[in-house]
Motif scaffolding. Structure first.
Motif, PDB file in Angstrom:
ATOM      1  N   LYS A  54      -5.795  -1.585   9.416  1.00  0.00           N
ATOM      2  CA  LYS A  54      -4.633  -1.103   8.665  1.00  0.00           C
ATOM      3  C   LYS A  54      -3.349  -1.434   9.422  1.00  0.00           C
ATOM      4  O   LYS A  54      -3.310  -1.433  10.656  1.00  0.00           O
ATOM      5  N   VAL A  58      -1.120   5.616   9.459  1.00  0.00           N
ATOM      6  CA  VAL A  58      -1.594   6.468   8.360  1.00  0.00           C
ATOM      7  C   VAL A  58      -1.384   5.723   7.052  1.00  0.00           C
ATOM      8  O   VAL A  58      -0.262   5.355   6.712  1.00  0.00           O
ATOM      9  N   THR A  59      -2.477   5.488   6.348  1.00  0.00           N
ATOM     10  CA  THR A  59      -2.415   4.847   5.033  1.00  0.00           C
ATOM     11  C   THR A  59      -3.328   5.616   4.082  1.00  0.00           C
ATOM     12  O   THR A  59      -4.200   6.378   4.508  1.00  0.00           O
ATOM     13  N   GLU A  60      -3.128   5.403   2.794  1.00  0.00           N
ATOM     14  CA  GLU A  60      -3.966   6.063   1.802  1.00  0.00           C
ATOM     15  C   GLU A  60      -4.072   5.202   0.559  1.00  0.00           C
ATOM     16  O   GLU A  60      -3.215   4.356   0.280  1.00  0.00           O
ATOM     17  N   ASP A  61      -5.165   5.421  -0.158  1.00  0.00           N
ATOM     18  CA  ASP A  61      -5.346   4.779  -1.445  1.00  0.00           C
ATOM     19  C   ASP A  61      -5.696   5.853  -2.467  1.00  0.00           C
ATOM     20  O   ASP A  61      -5.442   7.043  -2.239  1.00  0.00           O
ATOM     21  N   LEU A  65      -7.741   8.992   2.599  1.00  0.00           N
ATOM     22  CA  LEU A  65      -6.633   9.002   3.553  1.00  0.00           C
ATOM     23  C   LEU A  65      -7.152   8.445   4.872  1.00  0.00           C
ATOM     24  O   LEU A  65      -8.129   8.949   5.423  1.00  0.00           O
ATOM     25  N   TYR A  66      -6.495   7.392   5.394  1.00  0.00           N
ATOM     26  CA  TYR A  66      -6.916   6.735   6.623  1.00  0.00           C
ATOM     27  C   TYR A  66      -5.929   7.101   7.730  1.00  0.00           C
ATOM     28  O   TYR A  66      -4.718   6.870   7.599  1.00  0.00           O
ATOM     29  N   MET A  67      -6.455   7.660   8.806  1.00  0.00           N
ATOM     30  CA  MET A  67      -5.620   8.073   9.943  1.00  0.00           C
ATOM     31  C   MET A  67      -6.146   7.399  11.208  1.00  0.00           C
ATOM     32  O   MET A  67      -7.222   7.760  11.711  1.00  0.00           O
ATOM     33  N   LYS A 124     -12.907  18.325   4.503  1.00  0.00           N
ATOM     34  CA  LYS A 124     -11.785  18.746   5.341  1.00  0.00           C
ATOM     35  C   LYS A 124     -12.264  19.585   6.518  1.00  0.00           C
ATOM     36  O   LYS A 124     -11.769  19.449   7.640  1.00  0.00           O
ATOM     37  N   TYR A 205      -1.631  15.698   9.687  1.00  0.00           N
ATOM     38  CA  TYR A 205      -1.908  15.173   8.348  1.00  0.00           C
ATOM     39  C   TYR A 205      -3.051  15.930   7.682  1.00  0.00           C
ATOM     40  O   TYR A 205      -3.044  16.119   6.458  1.00  0.00           O
ATOM     41  N   GLU A 209      -3.127  18.203   4.022  1.00  0.00           N
ATOM     42  CA  GLU A 209      -4.092  18.068   2.929  1.00  0.00           C
ATOM     43  C   GLU A 209      -4.706  19.401   2.534  1.00  0.00           C
ATOM     44  O   GLU A 209      -5.347  19.506   1.479  1.00  0.00           O
TER      45      GLU A 209
END
Length: 323
Positions: A54, A58-61, A65-67, A124, A205, A209
């Motif tokens: 990435k 921190v990215t998300e689709d 959620l990618y950390m 989570k 993050y 959530e």
């Protein structure tokens, strides 16, 4: 390599590799290390997880959620080591992605999940446990570094005393080795601080959530985890300041020892300069030198030379420069 953690009614169990397709719904955590092309394709096809690198931390689709985090742990030899791990949080599953097979950050996570199953009923909650394990591993590693610093402090104390166990005076060479070790430790502690900052970002993050209304209990433990991460980070800062203090102490001792060496040679020069001057006079080829015909001329010249050496030595001692 993929390890699948599946939740049954009784406990969490581990499956080496991908589970059977009919068990995909029971998977709560996928531990992925250096995945092959086939494994990456299978993860994308069955779970929708993208294992590619990435561009951002921190990215998300639409689904995950990618950390990306920089974590600290101890290797098999109890030596602090670092690795990049990407936490992937979805609605049904959590994944940890890293590109190093030897980086075993979450080796005790399964035991912790089984011991407190009530605290791992959702992705989570599972991610919260994984982050807690990462923080505990970092705390243990920093404690190990702190122990090494205590040994370094004792070595510096021995060097400052001037002599080692064999009664030999410890000099600049011993200090240079200690300084090199402290510089390496400072770099290591700096990486520890960086790792804790990265972990704190992942916890933050995760907290974003969590629903404060429907997941109030989870929010409380996430906030507690955030405090723990800050505490470990402060511990790393403290050890960093301790390294700086020891570095300054070594530098000061090094300067003192170098000054002592220069002082010794300066005193030697000051003591032997007058006798050298006397010897220079008697080395001249004059036609008339009455001392040559004296019965005790040799003793006179020796006494004159000795006196020329003792006078500056007495002056230096009176001034207290020999201390």
């Amino acid at each position: 390599m993929i390890h699948s953690i599946i939740k049954t009614q009784q406990s969490f169990s581990i499956v080496h590799g991908m589970p059977e397709p009919e068990n995909d719904r029971d998977v709560v955590w996928l531990d992925v290390a250096a995945p092959t092309v086939e494994e990456s394709a299978m993860l994308r096809q069955r779970f929708g997880i993208d294992t590619g690198s990435k561009n951002s931390s921190v990215t998300e689709d639409d689904s995950f959620l990618y950390m990306r985090s920089y974590l600290l742990t101890l290797d098999a030899n109890e030596v602090p080591c670092f690795g990049h791990v990407t936490f992937v949080l979805g609605q049904q599953v959590v994944a940890t992605l890293n590109n190093e097979e030897g980086f075993h950050q979450f080796s005790i996570a399964l035991q912790r999940l089984n011991r407190k199953q009530a605290n791992a009923q959702s992705p989570k909650e599972v991610l919260r446990v994984l982050l807690q394990v990462a923080n505990d591993s970092a705390d243990t590693a920093i404690d190990r570094i702190a122990d090494e610093l205590e040994r370094s402090a004792k070595e510096i104390s021995e060097i400052s005393d001037g002599y080692n166990a064999q009664g030999k005076e410890m000099g600049v060479t011993d200090l240079l080795g200690t300084m090199r070790s402290l510089n390496e430790t400072e770099e290591l502690i700096s990486k520890c601080v960086e790792a804790q900052l990265s972990l704190a970002r992942a916890v933050r993050y995760l907290g974003g959530e969590v629903d404060n209304v429907t997941e109030a209990e989870l929010q409380a433990v996430v906030n507690e985890l955030a405090g723990d991460v800050v505490g470990v980070k402060e511990h790393a800062y403290f050890e960093h300041e301790k390294v700086r203090y020891l570095q300054n102490a070594v530098t000061n001792i090094l300067n003192i020892k170098q000054n002592q060496i220069v002082k010794v040679f300066t005193i030697i020069t000051a003591v032997f300069l007058p006798p050298t001057l006397v010897g220079t006079f008697y080395g001249m080829n004059f036609a008339v030198m009455p001392e040559l015909s004296w019965q005790h001329g040799f003793i006179y010249s020796m006494m004159l030379t000795l006196g020329a050496a003792l006078l500056p030595l007495a002056y230096i001692k009176k001034k207290g420069w020999l201390r």
